[in-house]
Enzyme design. Sequence first.
Site, PDB file in Angstrom:
ATOM      1  N   CYS A 147       0.819  -1.226   0.000  1.00  0.00           N
ATOM      2  CA  CYS A 147       0.000   0.000   0.000  1.00  0.00           C
ATOM      3  C   CYS A 147       0.844   1.265   0.000  1.00  0.00           C
ATOM      4  O   CYS A 147       0.357   2.348  -0.316  1.00  0.00           O
ATOM      5  CB  CYS A 147      -0.921   0.002   1.211  1.00  0.00           C
ATOM      6  SG  CYS A 147      -1.815  -1.532   1.366  1.00  0.00           S
ATOM      7  N   HIS A 285      -4.016   6.453   2.090  1.00  0.00           N
ATOM      8  CA  HIS A 285      -4.320   5.136   1.542  1.00  0.00           C
ATOM      9  C   HIS A 285      -5.711   4.740   2.020  1.00  0.00           C
ATOM     10  O   HIS A 285      -6.029   4.828   3.209  1.00  0.00           O
ATOM     11  CB  HIS A 285      -3.271   4.123   2.015  1.00  0.00           C
ATOM     12  CG  HIS A 285      -3.674   2.716   1.763  1.00  0.00           C
ATOM     13  ND1 HIS A 285      -4.067   2.264   0.522  1.00  0.00           N
ATOM     14  CD2 HIS A 285      -3.779   1.647   2.604  1.00  0.00           C
ATOM     15  CE1 HIS A 285      -4.380   0.985   0.599  1.00  0.00           C
ATOM     16  NE2 HIS A 285      -4.221   0.592   1.857  1.00  0.00           N
ATOM     17  N   ASN A 315     -10.241  -1.145  -0.838  1.00  0.00           N
ATOM     18  CA  ASN A 315      -8.787  -0.972  -0.680  1.00  0.00           C
ATOM     19  C   ASN A 315      -8.107  -1.508  -1.935  1.00  0.00           C
ATOM     20  O   ASN A 315      -8.158  -2.710  -2.196  1.00  0.00           O
ATOM     21  CB  ASN A 315      -8.345  -1.732   0.572  1.00  0.00           C
ATOM     22  CG  ASN A 315      -6.833  -1.738   0.779  1.00  0.00           C
ATOM     23  OD1 ASN A 315      -6.068  -1.379  -0.115  1.00  0.00           O
ATOM     24  ND2 ASN A 315      -6.407  -2.162   1.949  1.00  0.00           N
TER      25      ASN A 315
HETATM   26  N1  ACO Z   1     -18.672 -10.139   8.171  1.00  0.00           N
HETATM   27  C1  ACO Z   1     -19.215 -10.400   9.396  1.00  0.00           C
HETATM   28  N2  ACO Z   1     -18.476 -10.601  10.491  1.00  0.00           N
HETATM   29  C2  ACO Z   1     -17.149 -10.544  10.359  1.00  0.00           C
HETATM   30  C3  ACO Z   1     -16.520 -10.299   9.132  1.00  0.00           C
HETATM   31  C4  ACO Z   1     -17.344 -10.090   8.002  1.00  0.00           C
HETATM   32  N3  ACO Z   1     -16.853  -9.830   6.801  1.00  0.00           N
HETATM   33  N4  ACO Z   1     -15.192 -10.296   9.311  1.00  0.00           N
HETATM   34  C5  ACO Z   1     -14.978 -10.529  10.606  1.00  0.00           C
HETATM   35  N5  ACO Z   1     -16.148 -10.701  11.239  1.00  0.00           N
HETATM   36  C6  ACO Z   1     -16.392 -10.973  12.652  1.00  0.00           C
HETATM   37  C7  ACO Z   1     -15.188 -11.556  13.330  1.00  0.00           C
HETATM   38  O1  ACO Z   1     -15.142 -12.939  13.135  1.00  0.00           O
HETATM   39  C8  ACO Z   1     -15.456 -11.183  14.770  1.00  0.00           C
HETATM   40  O2  ACO Z   1     -16.370 -12.090  15.316  1.00  0.00           O
HETATM   41  P1  ACO Z   1     -16.260 -12.559  16.856  1.00  0.00           P
HETATM   42  O3  ACO Z   1     -16.448 -11.310  17.642  1.00  0.00           O
HETATM   43  O4  ACO Z   1     -17.338 -13.551  16.959  1.00  0.00           O
HETATM   44  O5  ACO Z   1     -14.862 -13.119  16.977  1.00  0.00           O
HETATM   45  C9  ACO Z   1     -16.156  -9.837  14.668  1.00  0.00           C
HETATM   46  O6  ACO Z   1     -16.639  -9.733  13.323  1.00  0.00           O
HETATM   47  C10 ACO Z   1     -15.260  -8.657  14.957  1.00  0.00           C
HETATM   48  O7  ACO Z   1     -14.039  -8.865  14.262  1.00  0.00           O
HETATM   49  P2  ACO Z   1     -12.878  -7.808  14.326  1.00  0.00           P
HETATM   50  O8  ACO Z   1     -11.702  -8.342  13.579  1.00  0.00           O
HETATM   51  O9  ACO Z   1     -12.678  -7.352  15.717  1.00  0.00           O
HETATM   52  O10 ACO Z   1     -13.548  -6.611  13.528  1.00  0.00           O
HETATM   53  P3  ACO Z   1     -12.966  -5.171  13.277  1.00  0.00           P
HETATM   54  O11 ACO Z   1     -13.930  -4.164  13.751  1.00  0.00           O
HETATM   55  O12 ACO Z   1     -11.536  -5.055  13.708  1.00  0.00           O
HETATM   56  O13 ACO Z   1     -12.996  -5.076  11.700  1.00  0.00           O
HETATM   57  C11 ACO Z   1     -11.458  -5.254   9.841  1.00  0.00           C
HETATM   58  C12 ACO Z   1     -12.229  -5.994  10.940  1.00  0.00           C
HETATM   59  C13 ACO Z   1     -12.478  -4.590   8.928  1.00  0.00           C
HETATM   60  C14 ACO Z   1     -10.651  -6.241   9.059  1.00  0.00           C
HETATM   61  C15 ACO Z   1     -10.586  -4.161  10.492  1.00  0.00           C
HETATM   62  O14 ACO Z   1      -9.833  -4.733  11.537  1.00  0.00           O
HETATM   63  C16 ACO Z   1      -9.640  -3.541   9.509  1.00  0.00           C
HETATM   64  O15 ACO Z   1     -10.059  -2.818   8.606  1.00  0.00           O
HETATM   65  N6  ACO Z   1      -8.332  -3.745   9.666  1.00  0.00           N
HETATM   66  C17 ACO Z   1      -7.351  -3.194   8.774  1.00  0.00           C
HETATM   67  C18 ACO Z   1      -7.377  -3.937   7.468  1.00  0.00           C
HETATM   68  C19 ACO Z   1      -6.417  -3.370   6.473  1.00  0.00           C
HETATM   69  O16 ACO Z   1      -6.365  -2.212   6.218  1.00  0.00           O
HETATM   70  N7  ACO Z   1      -5.599  -4.233   5.938  1.00  0.00           N
HETATM   71  C20 ACO Z   1      -4.578  -3.864   5.002  1.00  0.00           C
HETATM   72  C21 ACO Z   1      -4.666  -4.855   3.951  1.00  0.00           C
HETATM   73  S1  ACO Z   1      -3.198  -5.147   3.133  1.00  0.00           S
HETATM   74  C22 ACO Z   1      -3.221  -4.322   1.725  1.00  0.00           C
HETATM   75  O17 ACO Z   1      -3.854  -3.297   1.689  1.00  0.00           O
HETATM   76  C23 ACO Z   1      -2.573  -4.885   0.516  1.00  0.00           C
END
Ligand code: ACO
Length: 358
Positions: A147, A285, A315
């Site tokens: 990114c 980003h 993203n």
């Molecule tokens: N739909 C429904 N529920 C979901 C999903 C989904 N798609 N994904 C996860 N959950 C559930 C989890 O299993 C968890 O359930 P539990 O409480 O029973 O364990 C619950 O939702 C909460 O999960 P968290 O991981 O705590 O959710 P969070 O609010 O942190 O959101 C997310 C997750 C969106 C991935 C967030 O952490 C995020 O955006 N992180 C950064 C991601 C990012 O920018 N990555 C870079 C990628 S690399 C690149 O860009 C090349």
Amino acid sequence: MSSKADIHPGPSSDSTAPGSGTDIAAHADSSGRLATAPAVLGIGAYLPTRVLGNDELARLVETNDAWIRERTGIIERRVSAPGETTADLATRAALAALENAGLAAHDVDLLLVATITGDEAPRATAVRVQHAIGATEATAFDVGLACTGFLAALVTAEQFLRAGGPYQHALVVGVDRLSAITDYSDRDTCVLFGDGAGAVVLGRGEGELLDHEIRVDGGRGDTITTRATRIGPAHAEAPEAKGPYLTMRGREVFRFAVQAFCDRIEQVVQRNGMTLEDLDWIVPHQANQRILEAGARKLGVPMSKVITNVSTRGNTSAASIPIALQEAVADGRVQRGHHIALVAFGGGLSQGVSLLRW
Ligand code: ACO
């Protein structure tokens, strides 16, 4: 903790603050070296036409539109059509940027493509684009820093242009086709990613690239990674490794991204004798709307200064900053003379910032 490596040319000596009187039209001296920093001469973007909405993903994995919107701000993202390559996306963005700059492909001396989803191993995506657009005079190679890749390519191109010689115009593309490395049975990741490309042309003109900083922390590399490499299984003893799909520890990435957003902007602004008020725009980003809002809140800047399009683009990794910037230029938000901070964070772990006067 973090091993700082890298590319940090420091503030340009002739322009440290807004209104410092650097009303530049940069000039090359007799050696061809640019007397002032290069500027963005044109910008373009390309998005594949296929829209992948939240409801469609909810048919593939256990998720729903409300969860995705609330946790990420994403409503839909674009994905490439079967047979549409990373080089195809990059080529469309590159041509749009050239047209916007009023330049031809043969004017390009350097062509850099930031991507982690190149189509093939031996031939860089930049080389494919060089051929596709007919930039026969251009040195061409890829830069891979996830990114943060577009900012790493931007500062690399700037150094070539400052060195002068044959390098007067650079075309810098950020492109990723994350759909190629997304596991559409993994709800933790598949809701986030999209495909796209954005590009800028750099050279002498109005505006100025003022400062950059790129940092990496390889010790935390496994926070965002793939289970297998693109050229074979990562571990012969782990045949279950699915490859080469993106995996990540989402919450850890979230915290890292918010901190990086603040640190990089605070430092670049301070280093250049500016205040946050001097910034007209922040183009981050586009990882997740909540990350951007948390970053802006922590930094103390209103969201009205932060350019976002994650709701409809998702993203797109290296492409996200130039696509968001292109949209803001096209609709008139970004105007000549504006001070803009581009800020990135992601795989590596990496983070970076570019400060520019448009
Ligand atoms: N739909 C429904 N529920 C979901 C999903 C989904 N798609 N994904 C996860 N959950 C559930 C989890 O299993 C968890 O359930 P539990 O409480 O029973 O364990 C619950 O939702 C909460 O999960 P968290 O991981 O705590 O959710 P969070 O609010 O942190 O959101 C997310 C997750 C969106 C991935 C967030 O952490 C995020 O955006 N992180 C950064 C991601 C990012 O920018 N990555 C870079 C990628 S690399 C690149 O860009 C090349």
